[in-house]
Design a protein around this motif. Structure first.
Motif, PDB file in Angstrom:
ATOM      1  N   ALA A  67       6.730   5.442   7.972  1.00  0.00           N
ATOM      2  CA  ALA A  67       6.466   5.632   6.507  1.00  0.00           C
ATOM      3  C   ALA A  67       5.156   5.803   6.115  1.00  0.00           C
ATOM      4  CB  ALA A  67       6.921   4.142   5.958  1.00  0.00           C
ATOM      5  N   VAL A  68       4.103   5.299   6.827  1.00  0.00           N
ATOM      6  CA  VAL A  68       2.812   5.432   6.320  1.00  0.00           C
ATOM      7  C   VAL A  68       2.225   6.971   6.723  1.00  0.00           C
ATOM      8  CG1 VAL A  68       0.153   5.150   7.202  1.00  0.00           C
ATOM      9  CG2 VAL A  68       1.755   3.193   6.809  1.00  0.00           C
ATOM     10  N   GLU A  69       2.879   7.584   7.779  1.00  0.00           N
ATOM     11  CA  GLU A  69       2.687   8.964   8.242  1.00  0.00           C
ATOM     12  C   GLU A  69       3.309  10.108   7.019  1.00  0.00           C
ATOM     13  OE1 GLU A  69       4.552   9.274  11.899  1.00  0.00           O
ATOM     14  OE2 GLU A  69       2.732   8.619  13.311  1.00  0.00           O
TER      15      GLU A  69
ATOM     16  N   LYS B   5      -3.891   7.961   8.735  1.00  0.00           N
ATOM     17  CA  LYS B   5      -3.452   6.450   9.390  1.00  0.00           C
ATOM     18  C   LYS B   5      -4.645   5.771   9.221  1.00  0.00           C
ATOM     19  CE  LYS B   5      -0.907   7.305  12.649  1.00  0.00           C
ATOM     20  NZ  LYS B   5      -0.126   7.251  14.224  1.00  0.00           N
ATOM     21  N   ARG B   6      -5.806   6.236   9.833  1.00  0.00           N
ATOM     22  CA  ARG B   6      -7.229   5.397  10.053  1.00  0.00           C
ATOM     23  C   ARG B   6      -7.507   5.175   8.713  1.00  0.00           C
ATOM     24  NH1 ARG B   6     -12.300   6.601   9.176  1.00  0.00           N
ATOM     25  NH2 ARG B   6     -11.627   8.878   9.019  1.00  0.00           N
TER      26      ARG B   6
ATOM     27  N   LYS C 284       0.750  -1.041  -0.015  1.00  0.00           N
ATOM     28  CA  LYS C 284       0.050   0.160   0.000  1.00  0.00           C
ATOM     29  C   LYS C 284       0.857   1.328  -0.269  1.00  0.00           C
ATOM     30  CE  LYS C 284      -2.896  -1.156   3.432  1.00  0.00           C
ATOM     31  NZ  LYS C 284      -4.126  -0.871   4.127  1.00  0.00           N
ATOM     32  N   ILE C 285       1.999   1.236   0.766  1.00  0.00           N
ATOM     33  CA  ILE C 285       2.649   2.366   1.021  1.00  0.00           C
ATOM     34  C   ILE C 285       3.380   2.429  -0.431  1.00  0.00           C
ATOM     35  CG2 ILE C 285       5.135   3.260   1.729  1.00  0.00           C
ATOM     36  CD1 ILE C 285       4.491   1.721   4.384  1.00  0.00           C
TER      37      ILE C 285
ATOM     38  N   LEU D 155      -0.174  -2.162  12.411  1.00  0.00           N
ATOM     39  CA  LEU D 155       0.678  -0.931  12.271  1.00  0.00           C
ATOM     40  C   LEU D 155       1.347  -0.302  13.375  1.00  0.00           C
ATOM     41  CD1 LEU D 155       1.648   0.975   9.903  1.00  0.00           C
ATOM     42  CD2 LEU D 155      -0.373   2.298  10.183  1.00  0.00           C
ATOM     43  N   ARG D 156       0.516  -0.089  14.685  1.00  0.00           N
ATOM     44  CA  ARG D 156       1.046   0.504  15.664  1.00  0.00           C
ATOM     45  C   ARG D 156       2.154  -0.284  16.456  1.00  0.00           C
ATOM     46  NH1 ARG D 156       1.227  -0.104  20.823  1.00  0.00           N
ATOM     47  NH2 ARG D 156       0.118  -2.220  20.777  1.00  0.00           N
TER      48      ARG D 156
END
Length: 236
Positions: A121-123, A82-83, A34-35, A112-113
């Motif tokens: 990376a997601v942020e 993130k949600r 996804k990233i 993820l947490r």
């Protein structure tokens, strides 16, 4: 009556079955997919891609050929938090894009947490998506055009940062693998030396026993034969 023993549970001992490790690795790979897709999407209108010859039918080629309004509509449907990233899945994409990307699914927030590197990376990538949305909005006034160019520059800088961090991560993985190879080589060399020392020690002991007459020649032959290197091939 047999005595029942309270054996420690798997969770108490910290033991994980192999399937758990497999599921955990698959979950990490799903997040990485996804990233990677979101990064490629934001890079599709990047200046450095504009000068490249993109493969026909590739994701980058299809995205680069989208009309501005279609690109913006797609950008608005992508996760910018993130949600939303956790809920994001391949089925949310238009059909013509789904066939060009590896299938990915939603992931749990807990998965993820627990992974600080992937959380960071997601942020980064959801901020990038937000900036792509702003950069894709039409602008008419000169001031707005300048602001749009500044947003595009910000996107280029973030893309470069993400690429540099990916390279750094891959280098660290390679370094860890190289360390493992060196460790295995050292263990093999140590075992080889130990085997040679044990073999030589046993041969000395056999020679001493022969000198004392404690064993016969036939018994010595039987004892020594397993210590000799085996020859390959058929006997003639």
């Amino acid at each position: 009556m047999p005595i029942k023993r309270n054996l420690p549970s798997q969770s108490a001992t910290g033991y994980k079955p192999l399937v758990a490790f497999g599921n955990e690795e698959a979950a990490k790979q799903n997040i990485d997919l996804k990233i990677s897709f979101l990064t490629d999407f934001c890079a599709a209108r990047s200046n450095h891609l504009a000068a490249q010859k993109l493969a026909v039918g590739s994701l980058s080629k299809v995205l680069s050929e989208l009309a501005d309004e279609d690109f913006l509509a797609l950008a608005l449907s992508l996760p910018d938090s993130k949600r939303k990233f956790n809920a994001f899945e391949c089925a949310d994409l238009p059909a013509k894009l789904r066939v060009l990307v590896p299938a990915f699914r939603s992931n749990s927030a807990e998965t993820l947490r627990k992974d600080s590197e992937r959380t960071a990376a997601v942020e980064r990538v959801v901020r990038l998506v937000s900036e792509c949305r702003e950069a894709g909005k039409p602008s008419n006034k000169k001031v707005e055009k300048v602001a749009a160019l500044k947003r595009q520059l910000t996107i280029e800088i973030r893309l470069r940062k993400i690429a540099e961090e990916n390279i750094y991560t891959q280098k660290k993985i390679i370094e860890r693998l190289e360390e493992k190879v060196v460790s295995f080589d050292n263990r093999y060399a140590a075992l080889h030396r130990q085997c040679e020392e044990t073999t030589e020690s046993l041969r000395r002991e056999i020679r001493q026993l022969l000198l004392k007459g404690s064993v016969t020649a036939s018994e010595t032959a039987l004892a020594v034969s397993p210590l000799r290197p085996r020859r390959q091939g058929k006997l003639t």
